[in-house]
Design an enzyme around this catalytic site. Sequence first.
Site, PDB file in Angstrom:
ATOM      1  N   GLY A 171      -8.315  -2.052   4.806  1.00  0.00           N
ATOM      2  CA  GLY A 171      -8.954  -0.754   5.019  1.00  0.00           C
ATOM      3  C   GLY A 171      -8.267   0.356   4.245  1.00  0.00           C
ATOM      4  O   GLY A 171      -8.140   0.313   3.023  1.00  0.00           O
ATOM      5  N   GLY A 172      -7.825   1.364   4.982  1.00  0.00           N
ATOM      6  CA  GLY A 172      -7.185   2.508   4.345  1.00  0.00           C
ATOM      7  C   GLY A 172      -5.935   2.126   3.569  1.00  0.00           C
ATOM      8  O   GLY A 172      -5.577   2.797   2.594  1.00  0.00           O
ATOM      9  N   GLY A 406     -20.244   2.127 -32.341  1.00  0.00           N
ATOM     10  CA  GLY A 406     -19.727   2.823 -31.160  1.00  0.00           C
ATOM     11  C   GLY A 406     -18.239   2.608 -30.979  1.00  0.00           C
ATOM     12  O   GLY A 406     -17.512   3.505 -30.535  1.00  0.00           O
ATOM     13  N   ALA A 407     -17.775   1.419 -31.345  1.00  0.00           N
ATOM     14  CA  ALA A 407     -16.342   1.148 -31.155  1.00  0.00           C
ATOM     15  C   ALA A 407     -15.518   2.070 -32.043  1.00  0.00           C
ATOM     16  O   ALA A 407     -14.461   2.562 -31.633  1.00  0.00           O
ATOM     17  CB  ALA A 407     -16.036  -0.301 -31.454  1.00  0.00           C
TER      18      ALA A 407
HETATM   19  C1  HXC Z   1      -3.961  -2.524  15.463  1.00  0.00           C
HETATM   20  C2  HXC Z   1      -3.332  -4.407  14.325  1.00  0.00           C
HETATM   21  C3  HXC Z   1      -4.266  -4.130  13.298  1.00  0.00           C
HETATM   22  C4  HXC Z   1      -5.053  -2.950  13.413  1.00  0.00           C
HETATM   23  C5  HXC Z   1      -3.184  -5.905  12.769  1.00  0.00           C
HETATM   24  N1  HXC Z   1      -2.699  -5.513  13.940  1.00  0.00           N
HETATM   25  N2  HXC Z   1      -4.154  -5.080  12.353  1.00  0.00           N
HETATM   26  N3  HXC Z   1      -3.185  -3.594  15.371  1.00  0.00           N
HETATM   27  N4  HXC Z   1      -4.860  -2.168  14.507  1.00  0.00           N
HETATM   28  N5  HXC Z   1      -5.906  -2.574  12.476  1.00  0.00           N
HETATM   29  C6  HXC Z   1      -1.606  -6.113  14.701  1.00  0.00           C
HETATM   30  C7  HXC Z   1      -1.925  -7.494  15.209  1.00  0.00           C
HETATM   31  O1  HXC Z   1      -2.599  -7.399  16.436  1.00  0.00           O
HETATM   32  C8  HXC Z   1      -0.530  -8.076  15.355  1.00  0.00           C
HETATM   33  O2  HXC Z   1       0.077  -7.550  16.527  1.00  0.00           O
HETATM   34  C9  HXC Z   1       0.210  -7.490  14.189  1.00  0.00           C
HETATM   35  O3  HXC Z   1      -0.529  -6.328  13.806  1.00  0.00           O
HETATM   36  C10 HXC Z   1       0.283  -8.425  13.019  1.00  0.00           C
HETATM   37  O4  HXC Z   1      -1.016  -8.883  12.713  1.00  0.00           O
HETATM   38  P1  HXC Z   1      -1.389 -10.422  12.573  1.00  0.00           P
HETATM   39  O5  HXC Z   1      -2.873 -10.524  12.623  1.00  0.00           O
HETATM   40  O6  HXC Z   1      -0.586 -11.242  13.517  1.00  0.00           O
HETATM   41  O7  HXC Z   1      -0.849 -10.722  11.106  1.00  0.00           O
HETATM   42  P2  HXC Z   1      -1.562 -11.536   9.939  1.00  0.00           P
HETATM   43  O8  HXC Z   1      -2.033 -12.865  10.439  1.00  0.00           O
HETATM   44  O9  HXC Z   1      -0.601 -11.529   8.827  1.00  0.00           O
HETATM   45  O10 HXC Z   1      -2.875 -10.716   9.543  1.00  0.00           O
HETATM   46  C11 HXC Z   1      -2.749  -9.369   9.122  1.00  0.00           C
HETATM   47  C12 HXC Z   1      -4.132  -8.741   8.911  1.00  0.00           C
HETATM   48  C13 HXC Z   1      -4.989  -8.910  10.219  1.00  0.00           C
HETATM   49  C14 HXC Z   1      -4.829  -9.436   7.763  1.00  0.00           C
HETATM   50  C15 HXC Z   1      -3.892  -7.284   8.555  1.00  0.00           C
HETATM   51  O11 HXC Z   1      -4.207  -8.505  11.334  1.00  0.00           O
HETATM   52  C16 HXC Z   1      -6.238  -8.101  10.166  1.00  0.00           C
HETATM   53  O12 HXC Z   1      -7.250  -8.507   9.539  1.00  0.00           O
HETATM   54  N6  HXC Z   1      -6.232  -6.964  10.835  1.00  0.00           N
HETATM   55  C17 HXC Z   1      -7.391  -6.093  10.892  1.00  0.00           C
HETATM   56  C18 HXC Z   1      -7.576  -5.380   9.607  1.00  0.00           C
HETATM   57  C19 HXC Z   1      -8.608  -4.299   9.701  1.00  0.00           C
HETATM   58  O13 HXC Z   1      -9.814  -4.595   9.714  1.00  0.00           O
HETATM   59  N7  HXC Z   1      -8.126  -3.044   9.820  1.00  0.00           N
HETATM   60  C20 HXC Z   1      -8.932  -1.870  10.033  1.00  0.00           C
HETATM   61  C21 HXC Z   1      -9.379  -1.342   8.703  1.00  0.00           C
HETATM   62  S1  HXC Z   1     -10.363   0.062   8.863  1.00  0.00           S
HETATM   63  P3  HXC Z   1       1.134  -8.370  17.374  1.00  0.00           P
HETATM   64  O14 HXC Z   1       1.438  -7.481  18.507  1.00  0.00           O
HETATM   65  O15 HXC Z   1       0.470  -9.647  17.744  1.00  0.00           O
HETATM   66  O16 HXC Z   1       2.291  -8.575  16.459  1.00  0.00           O
HETATM   67  C22 HXC Z   1      -9.418   1.313   8.206  1.00  0.00           C
HETATM   68  C23 HXC Z   1     -10.056   2.655   8.223  1.00  0.00           C
HETATM   69  C24 HXC Z   1      -9.910   3.350   6.923  1.00  0.00           C
HETATM   70  O17 HXC Z   1      -8.336   1.122   7.810  1.00  0.00           O
HETATM   71  C25 HXC Z   1     -10.951   2.941   5.988  1.00  0.00           C
HETATM   72  C26 HXC Z   1     -10.926   3.779   4.778  1.00  0.00           C
HETATM   73  C27 HXC Z   1     -12.020   3.522   3.848  1.00  0.00           C
END
Ligand code: HXC
Length: 516
Positions: A171-172, A406-407
Amino acid sequence: MPKDPRLTELHRMRAKTRAGGGVERVARQHAKGKLTARERLALLLDRGTFHELEQFVEHRGDELGVSEEKIPGDGVVTGYGQIDGRTVYVYAQDFTVLGGTLGEMHAAKICRVMDLAVQNGKPVVGLLDSGGARIQEGVRALRGYAEIFKRNVLASGIVPQVSVMLGPCAGGAAYSPALTDIIIMVEKQSFMFLTGPDVIKSVTNEIVDHESLGGAEVHTSVSGTAHLAAASEKDALALARRVLSYLPSSNTGEPPAASASGPDKALEAALNDTVPLDPLEPYSMHAVIEAVADRGAFLELMPSWAKNAVTGLARIGGRSLGVVANEPSVIAGVMDINSADKIARFVRFCDAFRLPIVTFVDSPGFLPGVTQEQGGVIRHGAKVLYAYAEASVPKVSVVTRKAYGGAYIVMSSKYLGSDVNLAWPSAEIAVMGAEGAVNILFRDEIAAAPDPEPVRAKLAADYRRKFSSPYTAAALGTVDDVIEPAETRAKVIAALEALKDKQMPPPPRKHGNMPV
Ligand code: HXC
């Protein structure tokens, strides 16, 4: 142990913050072959120069009550330090704390160092390892990203922004780097995507892995999002240091003076034999660049994407600059959508940070075809025109062989505002190649001939005589000089010296409207 209990308390507080997500999570991070935020900063910065800011900031709870525990530092380490003796502002996300996710206070800490960086004219280096917006903080997390994106944009062209991707960045955590100047990834370890595999599965039922979604391979060779990939975190951080060594601290500063390593004499001498007599035979423009640049001073950016074009930072005669080139050994150095995007953005980057641009030209023109036209090659190619015409830094071009149509125009031609325009004796400056030209100009004559082939061949030979040397263009002043290839380095150094005080104030306007 200090006797004063207030010092004991300070040490306890510091230790708590520095423990990040705790022993278990740090061990998990290490088991994945990854370092902690502080270990990374120690590798990035000159020894002992890091000073942390806002280390005692904690998050303020969340709407869902999921992370009730106070989180020291809120998952990001921020501050300033030095790289090669020059100050940089840094932030490093700590994946051991709530997955390095971005909540309100985490964002505020990053914004703080970005503000200081801009106010003080110093680069910002972000070390990213984050699950993106912290879900449980809802709109506070989203606001945090908006605040960062706004600062990325306002800092753009004022201070260099470098993003080093060190883990999954969702995401962000992918979008903020996309607004920065340079993105460096680690092979098989860093990933950039807007939505992770779990979300994709729940929305589309598609099962994808991190690597094919947004690994270093994808972003350096398919999407064109990242500039460099390294085999390890250590190498990625070293690359960040190297990139900064070419850049001024801000748009008003000068790049650091480098001790000018001389040219590679053998490569330089070999330039006279570089361009084959057969115009269809390829040769390596990389070899030309290596021969003209100071020894070992060329750092190619985006080496694996749009390989028909070359962009990179270099030093020639100790002076930092940007190099742009066509690569005739890859689809004849033709211009297309991706090479246009690659060149245009790089030219603007150089212009923003006052790096002169040296362009090596050998291209038969734009790639013809439905895919390119429907893909918007007009719009993308126009970006190169726009970028070169707008760039006010010293611009030097060297036509090594083909500069067709053009190039010729887009690749830093004199009439787009290039300052010194050199051509090798092998240069061919024409609207198009001989065969294509005679087929259009003499279509009726060729068709009417009882034996068309010898007629076509003779007409093409006449055309080549006129255009397959640089002298027709030189007679019109289109090139400033025709030089021996082996003289190129000396000529470029002299041109850059003569142009070093170039002034070209921008016209008074809010901004132009570049075709993006
Ligand atoms: C809260 C989160 C989180 C999130 C991960 N965690 N993403 N907590 N908000 N967005 C937490 C997990 O619950 C976990 O907590 C710890 O972080 C580590 O994550 P894991 O999944 O165990 O690690 P991994 O297997 O390496 O996977 C990492 C990951 C996956 C690929 C980032 O966690 C994931 O897909 N997360 C969601 C990503 C996402 O969709 N984010 C939102 C984007 S929207 P614990 O306590 O178990 O350690 C955004 C808005 C802005 O960002 C957009 C702008 C255009």
